[in-house]
Design a protein around this motif. Structure first.
Motif, PDB file in Angstrom:
ATOM      1  N   ALA A  29       0.821  -1.213   0.000  1.00  0.00           N
ATOM      2  CA  ALA A  29       0.000   0.000   0.000  1.00  0.00           C
ATOM      3  C   ALA A  29       0.852   1.260   0.000  1.00  0.00           C
ATOM      4  O   ALA A  29       0.441   2.303  -0.523  1.00  0.00           O
ATOM      5  N   VAL A  30       2.040   1.182   0.601  1.00  0.00           N
ATOM      6  CA  VAL A  30       2.932   2.342   0.644  1.00  0.00           C
ATOM      7  C   VAL A  30       3.751   2.470  -0.636  1.00  0.00           C
ATOM      8  O   VAL A  30       3.928   3.568  -1.179  1.00  0.00           O
ATOM      9  N   ILE A  31       4.244   1.350  -1.142  1.00  0.00           N
ATOM     10  CA  ILE A  31       5.150   1.374  -2.291  1.00  0.00           C
ATOM     11  C   ILE A  31       4.409   1.605  -3.603  1.00  0.00           C
ATOM     12  O   ILE A  31       4.901   2.318  -4.483  1.00  0.00           O
ATOM     13  N   TYR A  32       3.207   1.036  -3.729  1.00  0.00           N
ATOM     14  CA  TYR A  32       2.517   1.105  -5.014  1.00  0.00           C
ATOM     15  C   TYR A  32       2.244   2.541  -5.487  1.00  0.00           C
ATOM     16  O   TYR A  32       2.467   2.844  -6.661  1.00  0.00           O
ATOM     17  N   PRO A  33       1.742   3.443  -4.640  1.00  0.00           N
ATOM     18  CA  PRO A  33       1.532   4.816  -5.123  1.00  0.00           C
ATOM     19  C   PRO A  33       2.817   5.479  -5.617  1.00  0.00           C
ATOM     20  O   PRO A  33       2.782   6.271  -6.576  1.00  0.00           O
ATOM     21  N   LEU A  34       3.952   5.160  -4.977  1.00  0.00           N
ATOM     22  CA  LEU A  34       5.219   5.725  -5.431  1.00  0.00           C
ATOM     23  C   LEU A  34       5.596   5.193  -6.807  1.00  0.00           C
ATOM     24  O   LEU A  34       6.052   5.950  -7.676  1.00  0.00           O
ATOM     25  N   LEU A  35       5.401   3.873  -7.020  1.00  0.00           N
ATOM     26  CA  LEU A  35       5.674   3.298  -8.335  1.00  0.00           C
ATOM     27  C   LEU A  35       4.738   3.866  -9.389  1.00  0.00           C
ATOM     28  O   LEU A  35       5.154   4.161 -10.514  1.00  0.00           O
ATOM     29  N   TRP A  36       3.460   4.001  -9.042  1.00  0.00           N
ATOM     30  CA  TRP A  36       2.489   4.561  -9.981  1.00  0.00           C
ATOM     31  C   TRP A  36       2.839   6.006 -10.343  1.00  0.00           C
ATOM     32  O   TRP A  36       2.717   6.417 -11.497  1.00  0.00           O
ATOM     33  N   MET A  37       3.283   6.774  -9.359  1.00  0.00           N
ATOM     34  CA  MET A  37       3.699   8.149  -9.615  1.00  0.00           C
ATOM     35  C   MET A  37       4.890   8.194 -10.571  1.00  0.00           C
ATOM     36  O   MET A  37       4.917   8.999 -11.518  1.00  0.00           O
ATOM     37  N   MET A  38       5.869   7.313 -10.365  1.00  0.00           N
ATOM     38  CA  MET A  38       7.046   7.304 -11.221  1.00  0.00           C
ATOM     39  C   MET A  38       6.697   6.858 -12.640  1.00  0.00           C
ATOM     40  O   MET A  38       7.181   7.440 -13.614  1.00  0.00           O
ATOM     41  N   ILE A  39       5.847   5.832 -12.758  1.00  0.00           N
ATOM     42  CA  ILE A  39       5.434   5.363 -14.082  1.00  0.00           C
ATOM     43  C   ILE A  39       4.653   6.451 -14.817  1.00  0.00           C
ATOM     44  O   ILE A  39       4.866   6.706 -16.003  1.00  0.00           O
ATOM     45  N   SER A  40       3.759   7.144 -14.110  1.00  0.00           N
ATOM     46  CA  SER A  40       2.946   8.185 -14.733  1.00  0.00           C
ATOM     47  C   SER A  40       3.788   9.373 -15.183  1.00  0.00           C
ATOM     48  O   SER A  40       3.392  10.098 -16.101  1.00  0.00           O
TER      49      SER A  40
END
Length: 285
Positions: A29-40
């Motif tokens: 839950a913590v890591i996924y938003p960071l990965l999504w932000m970087m991918i976006s």
């Protein structure tokens, strides 16, 4: 008796499995938003909205150029870097001697002074924003990044003194006496010998303060008016507002990556030292 033992072992194993499962879900839950932000940050606007969960077909590096140059994130990054480094240096320069005096010298009011610092940690910082604004206005010190750094450094002084004093108290006095016999001055002990002996405490203070200074928003918003002197927190808020009207979502995500990546790298690199320092400080305190 043996059945009870087996049941208790099974219960502990089940509890361990549940705990690990919870921690895995929490980490995701913590890591996924960071990965999504970087991918976006590597997508164009259509890719962000039409293929939200997919990897980018083409790396749109122009998002970073747009954020860095057009939306002044680069200037805000340098301003924040200047404020953070200066505030950290000023904080340590003031905190190490103060913690040393409180811990090493027995004088009337020693404990009262330490309790005063501890009490200051409990006072909400927002209570001083408006009076400090009028004070800086009268002294013509508004819109000054160096003054903002000094405010940050003084604001975190009680926390730094509290952490460092517990580490200084664990250093044997005989080491200092031997250094004085060898010809080292008090300044040498403070800024040459002592930092080597309380390295974990200094790293803990530096990392915790850097995270606070880097992400601070409200004081930078209140005390800095010139657009060229804005820090990252303020600039990212402006970029967020502009993204809604100018359809610059890729630049927004690129700016978020630029603003958060340094803090993530610093904490990930020094995480073990911070945990070690907090544990040692708790035991020594």
């Amino acid at each position: 008796m043996r059945g009870d033992t087996l049941i208790s072992c099974a219960g502990r194993r089940a509890a361990g499995v549940l705990l690990r499962g919870f921690l895995i879900l929490w980490a995701a839950a913590v890591i996924y938003p960071l990965l999504w932000m970087m991918i976006s940050s590597f997508k164009d606007t259509n890719g962000i909205f039409l293929s939200t969960w997919s990897l980018p077909d083409t790396l749109h590096l122009e998002n970073y150029v747009m954020a860095w140059v057009d939306y002044k994130v680069g200037q805000a990054f340098l301003n924040t870097l200047f404020v953070t480094v200066l505030a950290t240096v000023l904080n340590l320069t003031m905190a190490i001697p103060a913690a040393y005096v409180i811990e090493r010298y027995a004088f009337r009011g020693n404990r009262v002074l330490m309790n005063f610092y501890l009490t200051a940690m409990m006072i909400p910082a927002c209570m001083g924003w408006i009076p400090l604004y009028f004070l800086l206005f009268r002294l013509n010190l508004l819109d000054n990044l160096a003054v903002l750094s000094l405010i940050y450094a003084v604001g975190k002084l009680p926390f730094s003194i509290y952490i460092l004093s517990s580490f200084i108290g664990s250093v044997p006095v005989t080491l200092e006496e031997a250094s004085i016999i060898d010809g080292m001055s008090r300044c040498g002990i403070l800024f040459r010998l002592l930092p080597q002996l309380i390295r974990s405490g200094i790293i803990t203070v530096v990392v915790m303060n850097v995270i606070q200074f880097w992400s601070e928003y409200f004081m930078a918003l209140i005390y800095i008016q010139t657009p060229e002197k804005k820090t990252l927190g303020v600039m990212m808020n402006l970029l967020s507002n502009n993204a809604q009207h100018q359809n610059a979502w890729g630049a927004l995500f690129a700016g978020l990556v630029i603003s958060t990546l340094p803090v993530i790298i610093i904490y990930a690199t020094l995480n073990k030292h911070v945990v070690k320092g907090m544990l040692e400080g708790a035991l020594k305190g």
